[in-house]
Design a protein around this motif. Structure first.
Motif, PDB file in Angstrom:
ATOM      1  N   ALA A   1      -4.810   2.921  -1.277  1.00 46.00           N
ATOM      2  CA  ALA A   1      -4.408   2.019  -2.348  1.00 46.00           C
ATOM      3  C   ALA A   1      -5.602   1.657  -3.219  1.00 46.00           C
ATOM      4  N   ALA A   2      -6.788   1.530  -2.599  1.00 39.83           N
ATOM      5  CA  ALA A   2      -7.977   1.131  -3.356  1.00 39.83           C
ATOM      6  C   ALA A   2      -8.258   2.111  -4.488  1.00 39.83           C
ATOM      7  N   GLY A   3      -8.236   3.409  -4.168  1.00 41.72           N
ATOM      8  CA  GLY A   3      -8.530   4.425  -5.173  1.00 41.72           C
ATOM      9  C   GLY A   3      -7.583   4.311  -6.362  1.00 41.72           C
ATOM     10  N   LEU A   4      -6.290   4.207  -6.049  1.00 38.74           N
ATOM     11  CA  LEU A   4      -5.294   4.153  -7.118  1.00 38.74           C
ATOM     12  C   LEU A   4      -5.421   2.879  -7.934  1.00 38.74           C
TER      13      LEU A   4
ATOM     14  N   SER B   1     -13.172   9.572  -4.661  1.00 41.98           N
ATOM     15  CA  SER B   1     -12.606  10.829  -5.153  1.00 41.98           C
ATOM     16  C   SER B   1     -11.297  10.596  -5.886  1.00 41.98           C
ATOM     17  N   THR B   2     -10.558   9.571  -5.514  1.00 42.72           N
ATOM     18  CA  THR B   2      -9.328   9.267  -6.244  1.00 42.72           C
ATOM     19  C   THR B   2      -9.649   8.748  -7.641  1.00 42.72           C
TER      20      THR B   2
ATOM     21  N   GLY C   1     -12.249  -1.403   4.959  1.00 41.72           N
ATOM     22  CA  GLY C   1     -11.114  -0.499   5.102  1.00 41.72           C
ATOM     23  C   GLY C   1     -11.030   0.537   3.991  1.00 41.72           C
ATOM     24  N   SER C   2     -11.641   0.224   2.859  1.00 38.97           N
ATOM     25  CA  SER C   2     -11.605   1.142   1.718  1.00 38.97           C
ATOM     26  C   SER C   2     -12.900   1.900   1.533  1.00 38.97           C
TER      27      SER C   2
ATOM     28  N   PRO D   1       0.804  -1.238   0.000  1.00 36.98           N
ATOM     29  CA  PRO D   1       0.000   0.000   0.000  1.00 36.98           C
ATOM     30  C   PRO D   1       0.829   1.277   0.000  1.00 36.98           C
ATOM     31  N   LYS D   2       2.137   1.166   0.214  1.00 36.14           N
ATOM     32  CA  LYS D   2       2.965   2.377   0.182  1.00 36.14           C
ATOM     33  C   LYS D   2       3.297   2.777  -1.251  1.00 36.14           C
TER      34      LYS D   2
END
Lengths: 379, 300
Positions: free
Chosen positions: A231-234, A261-262, A253-254, A205-206
């Motif tokens: 991480a989910a958005g990306l 918005s991502t 968690g997401s 996730p980083k």
């Protein structure tokens, strides 16, 4: 020479003794009851920790305004766990030194697990608002209670949804955290039991670039991401840009405005679904809660785990009132039998401390990026 | 496999752009500027603020984004110079280790300073300032136009820097200091000014990378420079730290290796960082001068 050393050593000892005395004096009997929260306030997950503090603060302020608990005012003590097992351990020890009477912490399951021993030894009941890995209740303890539903309940909901939509080749992606791997493992288990084809991969996730995972996503007709919102958005954004058109499901968690918005509108509200326990906007008197929250915190929308933490504090307050004491054994005994009607639905616990009726539903991103109730999967 | 190549080269370009700043600073004063990755993050943050705070910017579209990119480069460049003056210059004759520790401290100052002002939440880049999603097929893969544009801008910046360092007086001064600082002083090179300039250029490039990162990925946060900074450092070492072309080559190599590793693990990236940082150790022990180290006599 020796003489001067002895003198110095003596002086040092005296100074230390004085310091210890003054510390003890400070920490003695006080008129407040301290609620400890070992949560992330730095690092990648700092924002969730801050949401949790706000949820707890709201409940504490309400209780204090109504005269406090057992005649004492409540106070919140936070300590940064940074979502790392090592730092969480020292955070928990700090809170024990602060003489807290209850722990309302735990966001990342991996960082919550090592704190259980510390709080248990110090006779402090733990009400965990967010962390929900099954590993937290694997060794049942009398003083650990999960307000969030456990991972296996959520994974079941996710799997049922893919079946309802007729997806054939499933993919599950975790982010290597305890919670995420937990949900992923149960999801795979349900799929395998039903004889479905399923693959599983992990991401870090980083990172921001998930082109490797996207290539794998394109080979499946649905994927379930069990990590956190950043991480989910990306991940979703990049898979849509690569032309993915299958089913997209994320775990709790997401479930955050950040995911939508991502990804960007209008696309986000067309394709992103999530498994989630209920939020203020899905419940009948949620509007009132949202407006109180906004009034208090500068017009900010309540984020994930705000109501779970709010419920935790209120639940504990009721248990203390019924028990007439904040002692661990008395409070635990009440909590094991409690039937509390919280914002997240009715709360009562199994013998191992997990929540009886975990209120998971299927939610979908709306036009303002918040997740709204889509299907309660009742039928 | 074409897709793996495209993805890897794109990722490599991002690494290379950040690695350049690392490498330039190391080449000239032998300092591993660990705050470099955070300058990259800072660039994204100030660009985001400009994009959202200035009203009417949206109507100017791509021109506005370009303007903000340039302005952010100047601001991060200035920040780099300031950091050098405050934290590194006083320690220039101190042991190398003190400088390294100061750099790590500076990195935390930037990270948590930014967290105080911009918050810990991940920030979504304004939709209108993000890059479009159109794509072009190449063999059996596709490349988005946004990626093409970003790769072109990165390459243009790198080529421009190459000309600057090899073709101008200041560039020659930089190379001279990298070779021998004391001799350069004796020959009349203004060492302090040149070092400031190196920090300015390196930080401006990192700032540019930060803005482009926001435009492409659409999400920024106060910790985004940490891992990327480490990766850029790895890239610089692989290519040959202190060597400009080495940084570019190292960036592309690392990008390709990472993407290939993920490809062979069927999309799972658990082994990716093991391979990347294992490679770092391998290079440091077996070939500390990096891929290009021996071939290029002159650093920078």
């Amino acid at each position: 020479m020796t003489n001067s050393w002895t003198k110095k050593a003596l002086a040092l000892c005296a100074a230390m003794a004085a310091a210890t005395l003054s510390l003890t004096a400070c920490g003695g009997s006080s008129d407040t009851l301290k609620i400890g929260m070992a949560i992330p306030t730095s690092g990648e997950n700092a924002m969730y920790g801050e949401y949790m503090i706000k949820g707890a603060q709201l409940a504490v302020d309400e209780i204090n305004a109504a005269g406090g608990l057992l005649g004492k005012q409540l106070e919140i003590k936070t300590s940064d766990s940074a979502c790392e097992a090592g730092q969480a351990t020292s955070a928990a020890n700090d809170l024990v030194t602060e003489e807290i009477v209850v722990s309302m912490g735990g966001y990342c399951s991996g960082a919550t697990l090592p704190t259980i021993d510390i709080f248990s030894k110090a006779n402090i009941p733990m009400i965990i608002p967010a962390a929900n890995s099954n590993s937290l209740v694997e060794t049942p303890r009398d003083n650990v209670f999960l307000v969030n539903g456990v991972g296996s309940d959520q994974a079941k909901m996710g799997y049922d949804w893919t079946q309802k939509n007729g997806y054939k080749s499933l993919l599950v992606i975790d982010d290597k955290t305890d919670y995420s791997v937990g949900v992923s493992t149960y999801y795979q288990q349900f799929a395998k039991e039903a004889g479905a084809t399923i693959d599983s991969i992990s991401l870090n996730p980083k990172e921001k670039d998930f082109s490797g995972q996207v290539a794998e996503i394109l080979k499946h007709d649905s994927f379930y991401f069990t990590g956190y919102a950043e991480a989910a958005g990306l991940l979703i954004k990049q898979s849509l840009e690569a032309g993915y058109s299958g089913g997209i499901l994320v775990a709790d968690g997401s479930v955050d405005v950040l995911t939508g918005s991502t990804v960007g509108q209008p696309k986000a509200s067309e394709v992103i679904y999530g498994t989630f326990s209920v939020t203020p906007d899905m419940i009948d008197d949620g509007g009132a809660f949202i407006s109180t929250y906004k009034a208090k915190f500068g017009n900010e929308e309540p984020g994930p785990y705000v109501i779970q933490t709010y419920d935790s504090v209120k639940l504990w307050a009721q248990a203390v009132t019924e028990a007439g004491s904040v002692e661990m054994d008395a409070v635990d005994a009440v909590l094991h039998k409690i039937e509390y009607d919280g914002l997240t639905g009715p709360i009562s616990f199994n013998a191992d401390g997990s929540r009886k009726k975990s209120p998971f539903v299927i939610v979908k991103v709306s036009e303002d990026n918040t997740f709204k109730l889509f299907d309660d999967m009742a039928s | 496999m074409t897709q793996v190549l495209i993805d890897g080269l794109f990722l490599g370009c991002v690494y290379a752009l950040i690695a350049l700043g690392y490498s330039m600073v190391y080449g000239i004063i032998k300092l591993l500027n660990f705050a470099h990755g955070d300058i990259f993050m800072f660039g994204a943050m100030i660009a985001f603020t400009m994009l959202t705070a200035v009203p009417g910017l949206q109507s100017a579209g791509i021109v506005a984004v370009f303007g903000v990119l340039i302005l952010s480069m100047f601001l991060t460049g200035g920040t780099g110079v300031l950091i050098e003056a405050v934290a590194y210059k006083p320690l220039r004759s101190a042991p190398r280790l003190s400088l390294l520790i100061t750099a790590v401290g500076m990195s935390f100052v930037l990270e948590y300073g930014v967290k105080q002002f911009w918050g810990s939440k991940s920030i979504t880049w304004p939709q209108w300032a993000q890059m479009g999603a159109g794509s072009i097929p190449i063999f059996d893969g596709t490349i988005t136009i946004s990626r093409l544009v970003l790769m072109a801008v990165s390459i243009a910046l790198m080529v421009g820097l190459g000309f600057y360092i090899n073709g101008t007086r200041q560039g020659r001064a930089m190379r001279a200091i990298a070779l021998d600082q004391r001799a350069s002083t004796l020959m009349g090179v203004d060492v302090n000014r040149t070092i400031s300039l190196v920090f300015f250029i390196g930080s401006a490039l990192a700032g540019a990378a930060g803005v482009m990162f926001g435009m492409y990925y659409g999400a920024i946060g106060f910790m985004m420079g940490f891992l990327l900074g480490l990766k850029a450092f790895t890239a610089a070492v692989i290519g040959g730290i202190g060597n400009m072309y080495g940084a570019m080559l190292g960036g592309l190599t690392l990008g390709l290796i990472e993407r290939t590793t993920v490809y062979f693990c069927n999309g799972d990236d658990s082994w990716k960082d093991v391979v990347s940082f294992g490679l770092l150790i391998l290079f440091l022990t077996l070939r500390p001068t990096g891929i290009l180290g021996d071939r290029v006599v002159e650093r920078m």
